[in-house]
Write an enzyme that holds these catalytic residues in place. Structure first.
Site, PDB file in Angstrom:
ATOM      1  N   SER A 349       0.836  -1.196   0.000  1.00  0.00           N
ATOM      2  CA  SER A 349       0.000   0.000   0.000  1.00  0.00           C
ATOM      3  C   SER A 349       0.875   1.253   0.000  1.00  0.00           C
ATOM      4  O   SER A 349       1.706   1.419  -0.883  1.00  0.00           O
ATOM      5  CB  SER A 349      -0.973  -0.056   1.186  1.00  0.00           C
ATOM      6  OG  SER A 349      -2.043   0.844   1.000  1.00  0.00           O
ATOM      7  N   ASP A 469      -8.589  -5.957  -5.491  1.00  0.00           N
ATOM      8  CA  ASP A 469      -8.219  -4.818  -4.647  1.00  0.00           C
ATOM      9  C   ASP A 469      -8.932  -3.578  -5.166  1.00  0.00           C
ATOM     10  O   ASP A 469      -8.536  -2.991  -6.163  1.00  0.00           O
ATOM     11  CB  ASP A 469      -6.701  -4.613  -4.681  1.00  0.00           C
ATOM     12  CG  ASP A 469      -6.222  -3.598  -3.655  1.00  0.00           C
ATOM     13  OD1 ASP A 469      -7.070  -2.857  -3.106  1.00  0.00           O
ATOM     14  OD2 ASP A 469      -5.007  -3.545  -3.394  1.00  0.00           O
ATOM     15  N   HIS A 499      -6.658  -6.317  -0.821  1.00  0.00           N
ATOM     16  CA  HIS A 499      -5.511  -5.500  -0.426  1.00  0.00           C
ATOM     17  C   HIS A 499      -4.711  -6.239   0.651  1.00  0.00           C
ATOM     18  O   HIS A 499      -4.749  -5.876   1.824  1.00  0.00           O
ATOM     19  CB  HIS A 499      -6.062  -4.167   0.089  1.00  0.00           C
ATOM     20  CG  HIS A 499      -5.069  -3.063   0.167  1.00  0.00           C
ATOM     21  ND1 HIS A 499      -4.452  -2.524  -0.938  1.00  0.00           N
ATOM     22  CD2 HIS A 499      -4.581  -2.371   1.233  1.00  0.00           C
ATOM     23  CE1 HIS A 499      -3.658  -1.544  -0.560  1.00  0.00           C
ATOM     24  NE2 HIS A 499      -3.707  -1.439   0.754  1.00  0.00           N
TER      25      HIS A 499
END
Length: 758
Positions: A349, A469, A499
């Site tokens: 991320s 995601d 994610h």
């Protein structure tokens, strides 16, 4: 369980024998296969000196234990070898398998019995994963098969866990960055947490650039979440212009201050277990949070090249190009004399995003990035096609909310007293620049777009990304991967989760593959490791990964969407609007069941097709107003087995990342019956129907022709599947919740879906 082995490096029989002997295995090509087998099994069970007891605990076939077999004159057959090998890899007869050869076939077992080159089978066994997620050699080393003596030991081109994690050096330094982001007249100091083994060897570095690691202001961020209810803004027709971003670093003066060891230490930091894995194998770990975070200087600039420079400065320090101090007093220097200066970055991320940004600086000592679920354009994270668009699962978030979350300097009360007023002033300026009113691209977002700088990347690049995601959406990795220079080495792992990290999954040896890569790039081991360009998880069958050369295909199949004109009503009754605003999950549930305001088209699939790239909608439509928001989703619809989005635990604490160090659970995505699966989605402001930089008027009731690229996907469709194409206006999870009274009319006879196929 199915094997998908990418980390194993093929070798010769002579090299295999050499490495086995270096590990201490007392086997020889001069001995019989049965004698070598007895020796090998004895050493695998090195904790138990009663070898007869060991041999009796293992079966050779359904009628014979290993002790009896070894004392017999029976030949070592393929079936017997596999039966024994599976037990060494922690599979239990009569529970995990009945007939070894059947299990070998169904599990895609990577070892072929070679009685004429039997030592190679032992070598392969050590390099193969057990049922519980570790290679056999890693399992043995974790149990003390080799001493943790802080010296490098290798097997099959990978570093082994021979570094002592019970006596680590944990130190803090403050690196001077060529920045003054808080405009206080001083260069910003960046706090760096270092964890390294006590060794005379020059260590490479695995660095995680994480704005979260010094703490987050969750309460402050929650207070700044934006209300999503409101009217879609009607924008004035225009062409947007931006300029190329060229970050200008400040001069850092040289220093001749006294040199000192680091003076500040720490006991704990929230580590990433992949980093722990490398720490035990002779890679120092560095965690750095950058500008605007607790114990560092500066303002949280959130994604621009000033923030990236604060991480780059750490690599500069590791290579003697800038100064680190023992404290904020700046009175003693610390030298990075323990490192070889070579760096790999890790993290998911925001952390992976900083890896991409760092790579685009072209800094030569950054040899590898392992960027997971990474952003390549911050506009596409918080906006989409001329619309404000919240990240999936986080309605109301915007980049100013992220700034408040990660500006952790305010978590130190003294820092708050001295600097909060300046922070609030700079945050207010950031709020103006992000322009939530129009949702348009502008210079602020251009300065946080790494795609124009992708050509500068020199590092060996590894991306992982979830095809489900909807937080950091698949286009983020699709665009950066296809923008990378041809001459660099690049790889991408595309999984069917959301994610999430994937290094601890049972079905793929990601962790070991990264070991081979970093051993080559950072330790200089000539292992000739080769990794496919694209490795993707097949959605149509359990634990199956496949190889591809390209993400995205120019070959397409086009399908008509129908023969009539259909209406999408933007307006909901107040009770429904409130329900959906309060709970976007309720909206998604109704949307997929054709209960929301939508057009739903079911398209039967007549042949197998591998979707590879961006599905495109070519639509003819009109709005009853001078504005219009269009959302679309494409589903694989109908009850059948599909992957869940989140991995579940198969075995608690079965993975040892060193020698009884940083244990973690083995995980895998469940594969079970579900009514549908999202293949792709997207949202579009119809005023941006031509492109992102062109704003056009919408004339009420005038037909428009648009081309709408959805998020990239890799998805196996099978004959008999059904696609459900859903067209609607407001997406209550991500877009502005505009309940004004207008309709969109879509002429399905003049509309098509275009599917890229591999």
């Amino acid at each position: 369980m199915k094997y998908n082995q990418y980390s194993y490096i093929g070798t010769s029989v002579s090299q295999a024998e050499k490495e086995l002997k270096e590990l201490g295995f007392q086997i020889s090509s001069q001995k019989t296969n049965k004698a070598n087998l007895a020796t090998f099994v004895s050493q695998v069970y090195f904790h138990n000196p009663d070898k007869d007891d060991v041999f009796k605990s293992i079966i050779a076939d359904s009628q014979t234990d290993l002790a009896t077999f070894l004392h017999s004159d029976r030949e070592l057959t393929e079936e017997i070898f596999y039966t024994i090998a599976l037990q060494l890899l922690e599979f239990t007869p009569y529970i995990d398998f009945d007939e070894a050869k059947t299990f070998i076939k169904h599990s895609h077992f990577p070892i072929i019995f070679q009685p004429k080159h039997f030592l190679l089978n032992f070598y392969q066994l050590l390099g193969t994963r057990t049922k519980n997620g570790m290679t056999l050699i890693d399992k043995l080393v974790s149990q003390g098969f080799l001493p943790a003596d802080n010296h490098y030991r290798y097997f099959n081109g990978k570093s082994l866990a021979t570094f002592d994690t019970n006596a680590l050096i944990r130190e803090i330094v403050y690196v001077e960055a060529p920045l003054d982001t808080d405009k206080d007249g001083q260069l910003d100091l960046i706090k760096v947490n270092i964890i390294r083994p006590q060794t005379k060897a020059k260590l490479p570095v695995v660095m995680t650039a994480s704005p979260y690691h010094q703490g987050t202001n969750d309460k402050g961020a929650d207070k700044k979440l934006h209300q999503m209810e409101g009217e879609l803004t009607v924008k004035k027709a225009a062409t947007i212009t931006v300029t190329d971003s060229h970050f200008q670093a400040l001069q850092v003066p040289s220093s001749n201050l006294p040199i000192s060891p680091a003076q500040e230490s720490f006991s704990y930091i929230d580590s990433y277990t992949l980093n722990d894995y490398f720490l035990a194998r002779g890679f120092a770990n560095i965690y750095v949070s950058g500008v605007g975070t607790k114990d560092s200087d500066g303002f949280m600039t959130s994604g621009d090249y000033a923030q990236i420079e604060s991480f780059k400065a750490v690599i500069d320090w590791l290579n003697g190009r800038t100064t680190a101090y023992t404290s904020h007093k700046r009175d003693k220097r610390v030298m990075a004399d323990w490192t070889n200066g070579l760096v790999a970055t890790t993290g998911k991320s925001y952390l992976g995003t900083m890896s991409t940004g760092l790579a685009t600086t072209g800094i030569k000592e950054l040899k590898v990035i392992i960027a997971e679920s990474a952003i390549s354009s911050w506009y596409d994270y918080y906006r989409e096609n001329g619309l404000v668009c919240s990240p999936g699962g986080y309605p109301g978030e915007d980049i100013d909310v992220l700034t408040e979350l990660t500006y952790s300097r305010n978590l130190a009360a003294g820092d708050y007293l001295r600097n909060n007023a300046q922070y609030q002033k700079m945050l207010a300026e950031q709020v103006k620049q992000i322009d939530r009113t129009s949702g348009d691209y502008n210079q602020f977002w251009q300065d946080r777009n790494y795609l124009p700088h992708a050509h500068k990347i020199k590092a060996h690049v590894v991306y992982t990304h979830g095809l489900q995601d909807w937080n950091v959406k698949p286009n983020q990795v699709y665009y950066i991967f296809n923008a990378l220079p041809e001459e660099i080495q690049k790889h991408i792992f595309l999984h069917q989760g959301q994610h999430v990290y994937m290094h601890n999954w049972q079905s793929i040896d990601f962790r070991e593959s990264m070991n081979a890569l970093l051993s080559e790039e950072l330790l200089g081991l000539q292992n000739h490791f080769q990794l496919p360009t694209i490795i993707w998880q097949d959605n149509s069958q359990v634990q199956t990964w496949k190889k591809l050369n390209n993400f995205g295909s120019h070959q397409t199949r086009q399908f008509s969407l129908g023969q009539e004109k259909k209406i999408i009503d933007n307006h909901y009754p107040s009770s429904d609007f409130k329900l959906y605003s309060d709970d976007y999950h309720a909206f998604k549930h109704d949307l997929f069941l054709k209960k929301a305001n939508e057009i739903a088209i079911d398209l039967p699939i007549q042949e197998d097709m591998l979707v590879n790239g961006q599905i495109k909608l070519n639509l003819t439509l009109k709005s009853s107003s001078n504005k219009g928001l269009l959302s679309a989703q494409v589903l694989d619809y109908g009850q059948k087995k599909r992957f869940s989005d989140l991995p579940t635990i198969l075995e608690h604490n079965s993975i040892d990342n060193g020698q009884n160090f940083s244990r973690e659970a083995l995980r895998e995505l469940p594969f079970k019956k579900a009514p549908y699966r999202i293949i792709t989605k997207g949202v579009l402001n119809l005023q941006n129907r031509t492109d992102l930089l062109t704003i056009e008027d919408i004339f009420p009731n005038k037909w428009m022709t648009i081309t709408f690229n959805l998020q990239a996907s890799l998805y196996q469709l099978q004959k008999g599947d059904s696609l459900r194409i859903v067209l609607y206006t407001t997406d209550f999870e991500q877009t502005v919740r505009d309940n004004s009274n207008y309709i969109l009319v879509v002429d399905l006879a003049k509309s098509t879906i275009e599917i890229p196929i591999a």
